[in-house]
Scaffold this motif. Structure first.
Motif, short mmCIF file in Angstrom:
data_model
loop_
_atom_site.label_atom_id
_atom_site.label_comp_id
_atom_site.label_asym_id
_atom_site.label_seq_id
_atom_site.Cartn_x
_atom_site.Cartn_y
_atom_site.Cartn_z
N LYS A 4 0.84 -1.21 0.00
CA LYS A 4 0.00 0.00 0.00
C LYS A 4 0.87 1.25 0.00
O LYS A 4 0.58 2.22 -0.70
CB LYS A 4 -0.93 0.01 1.21
N SER A 24 -11.84 5.24 -0.86
CA SER A 24 -12.56 3.96 -0.75
C SER A 24 -13.94 4.08 -1.41
O SER A 24 -14.45 3.11 -1.97
CB SER A 24 -12.68 3.52 0.71
N ARG A 40 -10.66 -5.68 -8.29
CA ARG A 40 -9.81 -6.29 -7.25
C ARG A 40 -9.19 -5.24 -6.33
O ARG A 40 -8.66 -5.57 -5.28
CB ARG A 40 -8.76 -7.19 -7.87
N TYR A 43 -9.94 -5.06 -2.49
CA TYR A 43 -9.19 -5.77 -1.46
C TYR A 43 -8.20 -4.87 -0.72
O TYR A 43 -7.71 -5.23 0.34
CB TYR A 43 -8.47 -6.98 -2.04
N GLY A 46 -10.83 -3.66 2.03
CA GLY A 46 -11.73 -4.60 2.68
C GLY A 46 -11.46 -6.02 2.22
O GLY A 46 -10.41 -6.31 1.65
N ASP A 47 -12.42 -6.90 2.47
CA ASP A 47 -12.21 -8.31 2.11
C ASP A 47 -13.24 -8.82 1.11
O ASP A 47 -13.41 -10.01 0.93
CB ASP A 47 -12.19 -9.19 3.36
N GLN A 48 -13.93 -7.88 0.43
CA GLN A 48 -14.91 -8.29 -0.58
C GLN A 48 -14.80 -7.40 -1.81
O GLN A 48 -14.52 -6.21 -1.70
CB GLN A 48 -16.33 -8.18 -0.05
N ARG A 49 -15.03 -8.01 -2.96
CA ARG A 49 -15.10 -7.25 -4.20
C ARG A 49 -16.51 -6.70 -4.34
O ARG A 49 -17.47 -7.28 -3.87
CB ARG A 49 -14.81 -8.17 -5.38
N THR A 50 -16.63 -5.56 -5.01
CA THR A 50 -17.94 -4.97 -5.21
C THR A 50 -18.43 -5.12 -6.64
O THR A 50 -19.61 -4.96 -6.91
CB THR A 50 -17.92 -3.48 -4.84
#
Length: 58
Positions: A4, A24, A40, A43, A46-50
């Motif tokens: 990051k 975000s 992708r 990620y 967070g821990d989910q794709r939208t």
């Protein structure tokens, strides 16, 4: 965290035109202005794709 940090450094570099700084909220929306944001990227915040994958650029 190193990944990051490196992305932020690249986004701040005016000679790099393939990395942009976004929020975000931009990631969740999938766009920053006219730029598409890869699904992708979700990620990074967070821990989910939208969104589903985008087709490859030709």
């Amino acid at each position: 965290m190193e990944f990051k940090r490196r992305l932020v450094d690249l986004a701040d570099d005016p000679t790099v035109d393939t990395v942009i700084a976004v929020t975000s909220s931009d990631i969740a929306h999938g766009r920053a202005g006219s730029a598409l944001i890869a699904p992708r990227s979700a990620y990074l915040v967070g821990d989910q794709r939208t969104w589903p994958d985008l087709p490859a650029v030709r």
